[in-house]
Design a protein around this motif. Structure first.
Motif, PDB file in Angstrom:
ATOM      1  N   LEU A 184      -6.804   6.218  42.209  1.00  0.00           N
ATOM      2  CA  LEU A 184      -6.769   7.460  42.974  1.00  0.00           C
ATOM      3  C   LEU A 184      -7.699   7.461  44.187  1.00  0.00           C
ATOM      4  O   LEU A 184      -7.617   8.354  45.027  1.00  0.00           O
ATOM      5  N   SER A 196      -6.849   3.886  36.220  1.00  0.00           N
ATOM      6  CA  SER A 196      -6.208   5.039  36.856  1.00  0.00           C
ATOM      7  C   SER A 196      -7.176   5.758  37.794  1.00  0.00           C
ATOM      8  O   SER A 196      -6.760   6.266  38.842  1.00  0.00           O
ATOM      9  N   SER A 197      -8.447   5.801  37.422  1.00  0.00           N
ATOM     10  CA  SER A 197      -9.422   6.489  38.280  1.00  0.00           C
ATOM     11  C   SER A 197      -9.570   5.765  39.617  1.00  0.00           C
ATOM     12  O   SER A 197      -9.548   6.393  40.674  1.00  0.00           O
ATOM     13  N   GLN A 231      -7.592   9.714  47.646  1.00  0.00           N
ATOM     14  CA  GLN A 231      -8.690  10.589  48.055  1.00  0.00           C
ATOM     15  C   GLN A 231      -9.087  10.311  49.507  1.00  0.00           C
ATOM     16  O   GLN A 231      -9.265  11.241  50.308  1.00  0.00           O
ATOM     17  N   ASN A 237     -12.251  15.124  41.663  1.00  0.00           N
ATOM     18  CA  ASN A 237     -12.433  15.679  40.322  1.00  0.00           C
ATOM     19  C   ASN A 237     -11.616  14.908  39.289  1.00  0.00           C
ATOM     20  O   ASN A 237     -12.088  14.659  38.165  1.00  0.00           O
ATOM     21  N   ALA A 238     -10.407  14.504  39.663  1.00  0.00           N
ATOM     22  CA  ALA A 238      -9.555  13.740  38.742  1.00  0.00           C
ATOM     23  C   ALA A 238     -10.162  12.371  38.446  1.00  0.00           C
ATOM     24  O   ALA A 238     -10.099  11.882  37.304  1.00  0.00           O
ATOM     25  N   SER A 296      -6.729  18.672  48.566  1.00  0.00           N
ATOM     26  CA  SER A 296      -6.156  17.632  47.712  1.00  0.00           C
ATOM     27  C   SER A 296      -7.147  16.495  47.504  1.00  0.00           C
ATOM     28  O   SER A 296      -7.282  15.964  46.391  1.00  0.00           O
ATOM     29  N   ILE A 314     -12.792  12.909  35.815  1.00  0.00           N
ATOM     30  CA  ILE A 314     -12.225  13.169  34.482  1.00  0.00           C
ATOM     31  C   ILE A 314     -11.696  11.883  33.857  1.00  0.00           C
ATOM     32  O   ILE A 314     -11.927  11.600  32.673  1.00  0.00           O
ATOM     33  N   LEU A 315     -11.012  11.059  34.644  1.00  0.00           N
ATOM     34  CA  LEU A 315     -10.468   9.804  34.126  1.00  0.00           C
ATOM     35  C   LEU A 315     -11.581   8.838  33.728  1.00  0.00           C
ATOM     36  O   LEU A 315     -11.464   8.128  32.720  1.00  0.00           O
ATOM     37  N   GLU A 353      -9.579  17.461  44.964  1.00  0.00           N
ATOM     38  CA  GLU A 353      -8.981  17.434  43.625  1.00  0.00           C
ATOM     39  C   GLU A 353      -8.911  16.007  43.096  1.00  0.00           C
ATOM     40  O   GLU A 353      -9.122  15.768  41.893  1.00  0.00           O
ATOM     41  N   TYR A 354      -8.612  15.049  43.969  1.00  0.00           N
ATOM     42  CA  TYR A 354      -8.642  13.641  43.555  1.00  0.00           C
ATOM     43  C   TYR A 354     -10.048  13.258  43.077  1.00  0.00           C
ATOM     44  O   TYR A 354     -10.202  12.525  42.090  1.00  0.00           O
ATOM     45  N   SER A 383     -19.295  17.719  41.910  1.00  0.00           N
ATOM     46  CA  SER A 383     -17.996  18.383  41.882  1.00  0.00           C
ATOM     47  C   SER A 383     -18.155  19.883  41.629  1.00  0.00           C
ATOM     48  O   SER A 383     -17.530  20.711  42.303  1.00  0.00           O
TER      49      SER A 383
END
Length: 204
Positions: free
Chosen positions: A62, A58-59, A66, A45-46, A39, A49-50, A42-43, A12
């Motif tokens: 997403l 939640s991860s 993505q 990266n999210a 976008s 983080i999750l 960004e997913y 990332s």
């Protein structure tokens, strides 16, 4: 799994570093394409983080977003008509995800086979995680208590797929930048991730 998390973080950061300060000459088509592709990154990266916060449900939820953002961004640039771009820009496009993938195939867009394989093999599971279906519900409990019950194998597989999509998204985004990106910079991104090094051992 910790090693995969570390490599995901490294990937990332490598992608962010490569894209930093890259310029894009934007028209409506590129706004749709680059916006969707960014976008997708960004997913990615999210998701990382999750996972670091151990919010695995939640991860994984997403991952579908993505994948969708990557596919749509690719389609906007390579396949969509000017009229369809206008519809996207005005939030009026009426087109199924399956038909978008079919058009990528019919126009022989690079690596469409891989994307169709992901759709055919994982789509129902991705939808189940995103829409709180059986794949998600069955992993919310452990020993009768509310507690995440996602195996390390599942999380690693999810991160590997997310990493592959992120790299494919990067390659697509580089088609839109205003300046030439040396191959050495892309190879450096590959070197940040063990799976990518194995996949691209023979070169891009």
């Amino acid at each position: 799994m910790n090693r995969t998390l570390i490599e995901t973080d490294s990937l990332s950061k490598s992608i962010d570093q490569l894209l930093a300060h890259k310029g894009f000459s934007l028209d409506n088509r590129k706004i749709c394409a680059v916006g969707s592709l960014s976008s997708s990154l960004e997913y990615h990266n999210a998701i990382l983080i999750l996972c670091e916060k151990k919010k695995y449900g939640s991860s994984i939820a997403l991952l579908r977003s993505q994948f969708e953002s990557f596919i749509k961004g690719t389609w906007y640039f390579h396949c969509a008509s000017d009229e369809e771009i206008d519809d996207v820009y005005n939030d009026k496009l009426n087109k199924t995800f399956g038909s978008i993938l079919s058009e990528l195939k019919s126009q022989d867009v690079s690596a469409w086979e891989d994307n169709l394989l992901i759709k055919n093999q994982f789509w129902s599971q991705l939808c189940g995680f995103t829409h709180t279906g059986a794949p998600q519900l069955g992993r919310r409990f452990k020993d009768g208590n509310i507690s995440p019950n996602y195996s390390d194998e599942l999380i690693e597989s999810m991160l590997n797929l997310s990493n592959l999509l992120a790299f494919k998204t990067l390659l697509e985004m580089l088609l839109h930048v205003d300046e030439h990106v040396p191959k050495e910079e892309i190879v450096q991104v590959i070197s940040s991730n063990r799976m990518l090094k194995d996949l691209y051992n023979d070169g891009l």
